[in-house]
Design an enzyme around this catalytic site. Structure first.
Site, PDB file in Angstrom:
ATOM      1  N   TYR A   1     -11.178 -20.292   4.876  1.00 30.69           N
ATOM      2  CA  TYR A   1     -11.568 -21.676   4.553  1.00 30.69           C
ATOM      3  C   TYR A   1     -10.617 -22.665   5.232  1.00 30.69           C
ATOM      4  CZ  TYR A   1     -11.208 -26.067   2.067  1.00 30.69           C
ATOM      5  OH  TYR A   1     -11.083 -27.400   1.793  1.00 30.69           O
TER       6      TYR A   1
ATOM      7  N   SER B   1      -8.509 -31.284   5.114  1.00 31.64           N
ATOM      8  CA  SER B   1      -7.803 -30.914   3.875  1.00 31.64           C
ATOM      9  C   SER B   1      -6.312 -30.805   4.133  1.00 31.64           C
ATOM     10  CB  SER B   1      -8.341 -29.566   3.407  1.00 31.64           C
ATOM     11  OG  SER B   1      -7.506 -29.014   2.434  1.00 31.64           O
TER      12      SER B   1
ATOM     13  N   LYS C   1     -11.059 -25.641   8.522  1.00 34.97           N
ATOM     14  CA  LYS C   1     -10.659 -27.059   8.574  1.00 34.97           C
ATOM     15  C   LYS C   1      -9.789 -27.318   9.810  1.00 34.97           C
ATOM     16  CE  LYS C   1     -13.018 -28.285   5.106  1.00 34.97           C
ATOM     17  NZ  LYS C   1     -14.237 -29.075   5.321  1.00 34.97           N
TER      18      LYS C   1
HETATM   19  C1  UD1 Z   1      -7.347 -25.450  -2.937  1.00 33.55           C
HETATM   20  C2  UD1 Z   1      -7.085 -25.533  -1.475  1.00 33.55           C
HETATM   21  C3  UD1 Z   1      -7.590 -26.840  -0.935  1.00 33.55           C
HETATM   22  C4  UD1 Z   1      -9.057 -26.967  -1.224  1.00 33.55           C
HETATM   23  C5  UD1 Z   1      -9.257 -26.887  -2.709  1.00 33.55           C
HETATM   24  C6  UD1 Z   1     -10.761 -26.962  -2.946  1.00 33.55           C
HETATM   25  C7  UD1 Z   1      -5.175 -24.396  -0.555  1.00 33.55           C
HETATM   26  C8  UD1 Z   1      -3.695 -24.375  -0.400  1.00 33.55           C
HETATM   27  N1  UD1 Z   1      -5.665 -25.406  -1.219  1.00 33.55           N
HETATM   28  O1  UD1 Z   1      -6.485 -26.386  -3.579  1.00 33.55           O
HETATM   29  O2  UD1 Z   1      -7.416 -26.903   0.446  1.00 33.55           O
HETATM   30  O3  UD1 Z   1      -9.536 -28.169  -0.718  1.00 33.55           O
HETATM   31  O4  UD1 Z   1      -8.708 -25.664  -3.226  1.00 33.55           O
HETATM   32  O5  UD1 Z   1     -11.265 -26.024  -3.758  1.00 33.55           O
HETATM   33  O6  UD1 Z   1      -5.855 -23.540  -0.068  1.00 33.55           O
HETATM   34  N2  UD1 Z   1      -4.307 -23.629 -11.304  1.00 33.55           N
HETATM   35  C9  UD1 Z   1      -4.003 -22.984 -12.502  1.00 33.55           C
HETATM   36  N3  UD1 Z   1      -5.035 -22.429 -13.207  1.00 33.55           N
HETATM   37  C10 UD1 Z   1      -6.335 -22.464 -12.792  1.00 33.55           C
HETATM   38  C11 UD1 Z   1      -6.636 -23.122 -11.574  1.00 33.55           C
HETATM   39  C12 UD1 Z   1      -5.598 -23.695 -10.856  1.00 33.55           C
HETATM   40  O7  UD1 Z   1      -2.839 -22.920 -12.911  1.00 33.55           O
HETATM   41  O8  UD1 Z   1      -7.203 -21.905 -13.477  1.00 33.55           O
HETATM   42  C13 UD1 Z   1      -3.219 -24.263 -10.550  1.00 33.55           C
HETATM   43  C14 UD1 Z   1      -3.037 -23.688  -9.137  1.00 33.55           C
HETATM   44  O9  UD1 Z   1      -2.153 -22.613  -9.159  1.00 33.55           O
HETATM   45  C15 UD1 Z   1      -2.495 -24.909  -8.407  1.00 33.55           C
HETATM   46  C16 UD1 Z   1      -3.135 -26.092  -9.106  1.00 33.55           C
HETATM   47  O10 UD1 Z   1      -3.568 -25.612 -10.370  1.00 33.55           O
HETATM   48  O11 UD1 Z   1      -1.115 -24.984  -8.578  1.00 33.55           O
HETATM   49  C17 UD1 Z   1      -4.334 -26.664  -8.355  1.00 33.55           C
HETATM   50  O12 UD1 Z   1      -5.213 -25.596  -8.033  1.00 33.55           O
HETATM   51  P1  UD1 Z   1      -6.676 -25.834  -7.448  1.00 33.55           P
HETATM   52  O13 UD1 Z   1      -7.372 -26.850  -8.261  1.00 33.55           O
HETATM   53  O14 UD1 Z   1      -7.323 -24.483  -7.301  1.00 33.55           O
HETATM   54  O15 UD1 Z   1      -6.436 -26.487  -6.029  1.00 33.55           O
HETATM   55  P2  UD1 Z   1      -5.539 -25.990  -4.781  1.00 33.55           P
HETATM   56  O16 UD1 Z   1      -5.320 -24.527  -4.813  1.00 33.55           O
HETATM   57  O17 UD1 Z   1      -4.339 -26.860  -4.747  1.00 33.55           O
END
Ligand code: UD1
Length: 338
Positions: free
Chosen positions: A150, A125, A154
């Site tokens: 987590y 990841s 990795k």
């Molecule tokens: C995270 C992990 C990644 C993992 C993935 C799998 C980290 C840094 N990243 O990715 O390694 O493989 O999860 O589950 O640990 N967001 C919102 N609202 C929501 C959900 C998300 O605004 O309800 C935003 C988050 O703040 C982020 C983006 O959307 O900026 C993507 O979030 P998300 O889909 O959870 O993925 P990551 O956090 O990037």
């Protein structure tokens, strides 16, 4: 040519099984069904016309893993997806993550060493890069202290494989560092199946639009980015699945330069949370109920892949767009709620 896919009924695993079967590989799936459903097997079969062999097995059961490999010693490659992946859950229950993600990797890798052909692909990841200001981020960037158990599994996973490759020249392995996988198969016969409240952005968006959730919380609107929201590299799960087939072929054809290689698998393009929301509204023709709220703990501001190594050395490139991925995720959400 028989290929073992652990976690092959999960989100990325199932899409990879489809692409492997499309390329003529004979697939055997191991899955413990802890975060996946047996119906996924029907989805794979409906898409490809071939029912892959399936063995329900928990990789924590060391003896069963040994017995499985004794029975299937003609496997020519192993793609290892089986793992837990929820960042928050890993903070709450670190030992479960170390047991499920690290112990099982050791058990599987030990058995791979008993095979005639020792080809191993590992799900890593971009989380291994941590908070970074190098954008786009290349594979040479230093691995940073993990932000969650987590993420640590990795990093440790990559180290376990690297250390083993140093002393086992017959073992050939590739770690693929995924950016943010989203979307579903265009047929909408397989896709992401989050259990409970989705933690990831795209399933939360589609569940909100279909009425399962009332509102999307956009975590943070005051980041130093163009529109104040975080930036990620969203990669279509079908493109990601194809990267595994290409990586496997690289090992089978002995084209790898060293016996341990690492590649970033992303599009190379960063998109903000609001750009993803806009893409969804454009594709679906629906207004999404969302609200900008406080930042989520542990989120990195921005990360997207330098893809030169994957493009030029692995010979893989993302072909689908953010809109393609969002469109497929929406089609899938509509199908499973019908
Ligand atoms: C995270 C992990 C990644 C993992 C993935 C799998 C980290 C840094 N990243 O990715 O390694 O493989 O999860 O589950 O640990 N967001 C919102 N609202 C929501 C959900 C998300 O605004 O309800 C935003 C988050 O703040 C982020 C983006 O959307 O900026 C993507 O979030 P998300 O889909 O959870 O993925 P990551 O956090 O990037």
């Amino acid at each position: 040519m028989k290929v073992l896919v652990t976690g092959g009924l999960g989100y990325i695993g199932s899409h990879t099984v489809v692409e492997l079967q499309n390329e003529g590989y004979e697939v055997i799936i191991i899955d413990n069904l802890s975060n996946s459903s047996i119906e996924v097997l029907d989805g794979i079969t409906a898409i490809t016309g071939i029912k892959p062999q399936f063995v329900k097995l928990d990789l924590k059961e060391k003896q069963q893993v040994e017995d499985f490999f004794k029975r299937h010693n003609d496997v020519r490659g192993v793609i290892h997806f089986a793992a837990n992946k929820a960042v928050g859950e890993s903070v709450e229950n670190p030992l479960m993550y170390y047991e499920n993600n690290v112990n099982t990797l050791v058990y599987v890798l030990k058995e791979v060493l008993s095979l005639k052909q020792q080809n191993f692909i590992f799900s890593s990841s971009c989380t291994v890069y941590g908070q970074t200001d190098q954008l786009p981020i290349s594979e040479n960037a230093p691995v940073q202290a993990a932000q969650s158990p987590y993420g640590n599994t990795k990093q440790i996973g990559e180290e376990i494989i690297m250390d083993t490759c140093k002393v086992k020249p017959d073992l050939n392995s590739i770690s693929l560092r995924y950016f943010n996988p989203i979307g579903a198969h265009p047929s909408a016969k397989i896709g992401e199946l989050p259990i409970g409240v989705p933690q990831n952005l795209v399933p939360f968006i589609t569940q909100t639009a279909i009425g399962i959730r009332t509102q999307l919380s956009v975590f943070g609107g005051d980041y130093p980015t163009s529109d104040g929201t975080c930036i990620r590299d969203y990669i279509h799960v079908v493109d990601l699945a194809k990267a595994h087939v290409i990586a496997l072929k690289r090992l089978l054809d002995q084209k790898n330069k060293t016996n341990y290689e690492v590649f970033n698998i992303g599009t190379g393009k960063g998109s903000s949370v609001l750009e993803v929301v806009n893409s969804f509204e454009k594709i679906s023709g629906k207004n999404l109920n969302y609200k900008i709220v406080d930042r989520r703990k542990g989120d990195v501001i921005a990360i997207y892949a330098e893809t030169k190594k994957a493009n030029e050395i692995l010979g893989w490139k993302a072909e689908l767009t953010l809109d393609d991925a969002i469109g497929s995720a929406w089609k899938w959400e509509q199908r499973i709620n019908n």
